[in-house]
Design an enzyme around this catalytic site. Structure first.
Site, mmCIF file in Angstrom:
data_model
loop_
_atom_site.group_PDB
_atom_site.id
_atom_site.type_symbol
_atom_site.label_atom_id
_atom_site.label_comp_id
_atom_site.label_asym_id
_atom_site.label_seq_id
_atom_site.Cartn_x
_atom_site.Cartn_y
_atom_site.Cartn_z
ATOM 1 N N HIS A 19 -31.689 55.815 -28.413
ATOM 2 C CA HIS A 19 -31.059 55.599 -27.997
ATOM 3 C C HIS A 19 -29.936 56.204 -27.399
ATOM 4 C CE1 HIS A 19 -28.885 52.545 -24.328
ATOM 5 N NE2 HIS A 19 -28.497 53.007 -24.198
ATOM 6 N N GLU A 20 -29.089 55.431 -28.871
ATOM 7 C CA GLU A 20 -27.844 56.351 -29.391
ATOM 8 C C GLU A 20 -27.779 57.827 -29.503
ATOM 9 O OE1 GLU A 20 -25.324 53.977 -28.552
ATOM 10 O OE2 GLU A 20 -26.439 52.020 -29.208
ATOM 11 N N GLU B 216 -25.672 56.669 -19.373
ATOM 12 C CA GLU B 216 -27.131 55.434 -19.573
ATOM 13 C C GLU B 216 -28.256 56.093 -18.947
ATOM 14 O OE1 GLU B 216 -25.673 53.414 -21.910
ATOM 15 O OE2 GLU B 216 -27.953 51.933 -22.040
ATOM 16 N N HIS C 287 -27.538 58.699 -25.487
ATOM 17 C CA HIS C 287 -25.723 58.924 -25.484
ATOM 18 C C HIS C 287 -24.756 59.967 -26.448
ATOM 19 C CE1 HIS C 287 -25.451 55.748 -23.190
ATOM 20 N NE2 HIS C 287 -25.801 54.580 -24.266
#
Ligand code: ZN
Length: 453
Positions: A216-217, A246, A220
């Site tokens: 997830h990170e 997101e 980003h």
């Protein structure tokens, strides 16, 4: 102090004069320069609209409310928190007045996170999502297909999880010469071009938390690493909105990271790290386990399918609160009624499992929540187009080849920064402004096939 100094420079009359000069020379500017002036002007206008006293008053009340919230949440005592929240809402309404808005004050606040979005446009999108995810969740939960594996009984050493995470992000294309992965209490991604910091935390009895947290990170981080270097320091080098940011993290985490093709490639190396711990578990079992769906009370622990329902209920509460349809004292009852209606469960208390679970409201971040679901929806829209542009995408994922996928995202999202509005960007990339079709098809197909519906 640094925030204060930055704010002082951003709102300095000199900046205003320069923006005006550039606006009057519009004809001589390139399209990219025009976009920079437009965005700079937007930031300037927003920042100069808020009186310094209000900024300070809000800041003070946010600290007070946050402090009381910590204790009230612990003791699950909403009556303790309500008076502070009441004051915070009143001040936030003043903030919205300062920004100016059409319709409801919440529109002015949403604009700070998701430029161009409004309460009405979000209500329409979210109603569409609700209409599909509420019944789909019921069907998935009723399905006899269940994950059989329980991670709890084994210990997945943190250093091995980290080693696996490091390999993962490197293979996907995260540039470690321009960023790194570390450990923190709360996972985050910060920094920008040339220095992107990803963090995660390791639970030795739930390895999926760090693995998907890292992916997830990284999503980003890839966005930040993908901006056009020559625009650095200008709005064109910044992410377009919280929602679009997101969309990137969630696409990597859920669409790609929780898919079978992805694990067809990576499961053997995960198995290599955790041979004993994962004994008897196939790649298919792993995928089913990391896509387990349940009725849960806590947003941060929610699965992909039910996540939006947690967001939508918060958005609806903010919407009705700022429209004056409900008051601060109504929040626990409204919360419980909504979670009962959408997820079929009732919180045992108003604390960690109920209305006071999130830090956002205690910190004055009203209008922030919708960005999470906007991200899911935008990811689905981009995903649909990616599948038609790259028909062999799942084959690429299965063979551990992410170059073409990353290039697609770089071209259509990352390198554009704030060049276009969200809907302009989506129109250029997919032909349409933000819509739920791609997302809802993706959810229905994914969970339909996993749970044999
Ligand atoms: Zn995120």
């Amino acid at each position: 102090m640094i925030s204060g100094l930055a704010h002082e420079r951003l709102t300095s009359p000199k900046i205003g004069e320069m923006i005006e000069k550039l606006k009057s020379a519009n004809g001589e500017l390139s399209d990219a320069e025009k976009a920079n002036v437009r965005e700079m002007s937007r930031d300037f206008d927003r920042a100069t609209k808020v009186p310094q006293e209000l900024v300070e008053e809000l800041s003070r009340q946010e600290s007070l409310a946050h402090d009381v919230w910590t204790r009230a949440r612990e003791q699950a005592d909403y009556s303790m928190f309500a008076p502070e929240l009441e004051k915070l809402v009143a001040l936030t309404k003043k903030l919205a007045d300062a920004y100016g808005y059409e319709g409801t004050p919440l529109n002015a606040l949403i604009e700070g996170f998701e430029p161009g979005a409004t309460v009405d446009s979000l209500t329409k999108l979210f109603d569409e999502v609700k209409a599909v995810t509420v019944p789909l969740t019921e069907k998935v939960i009723a399905s006899p297909v269940k994950a059989k594996f329980d991670f709890q009984k084994n210990k997945f050493a943190a250093e091995k999880q980290k080693a696996f995470g490091e390999t993962l992000i490197e293979k996907i294309g995260f540039d470690k010469q321009a960023g790194r992965l570390d450990t923190s209490i709360h996972p985050f991604c910060s920094g920008g071009l040339g220095d992107v910091r990803l963090t995660t935390r390791y639970n030795e009895h739930a390895p999926q938390q760090a693995i998907f947290g890292i992916i997830h990170e990284m999503g980003h981080g890839l966005y930040e690493q993908g901006v056009a270097p020559e625009t650095y320091g200008t709005p064109l080098s910044e992410a377009l909105s919280y929602g679009l940011h997101e969309s990137q993290s969630r696409m990597w985490e859920n669409y790609i990271g929780r898919s079978l093709p992805f694990w067809m490639h990576f499961y053997p190396s995960l198995k290599q790290q955790f041979d004993k711990e994962l004994a008897g578990m196939s790649a298919e079992d792993w995928v089913l386990t990391v896509n387990h769906v349940e009725r849960s009370l806590v947003r941060v622990e929610a699965d992909e399918l039910t996540y939006d329902l947690h967001i939508i209920l918060r958005f609806e509460i903010e919407r009705d609160l700022f429209a004056g349809l409900i008051s601060v004292s109504d929040l626990p009852a409204v919360w419980n009624k909504k979670i009962e209606a959408y997820l079929g469960i009732t919180p045992p208390n108003d604390g960690k499992e109920g209305v006071m679970q999130d830090v956002h409201w205690a910190g004055g971040s009203f209008g922030y929540f919708p960005s999470y679901s906007v991200g899911n929806i935008a990811a689905g829209q981009l995903w649909k187009k990616m599948n038609s542009d790259m028909p062999n995408m799942s084959k690429q994922i299965e063979s551990g080849n992410f170059g073409e996928i990353l290039s697609w995202l770089r071209e259509h999202v990352h390198q554009l920064g704030r060049r276009y509005t969200r809907d302009e960007l989506l129109k250029k990339a997919t032909g349409k402004p933000l819509e739920t079709e791609g997302y809802l098809t993706y959810l229905t197909e994914k969970f339909g096939s996993l749970y044999k519906l």
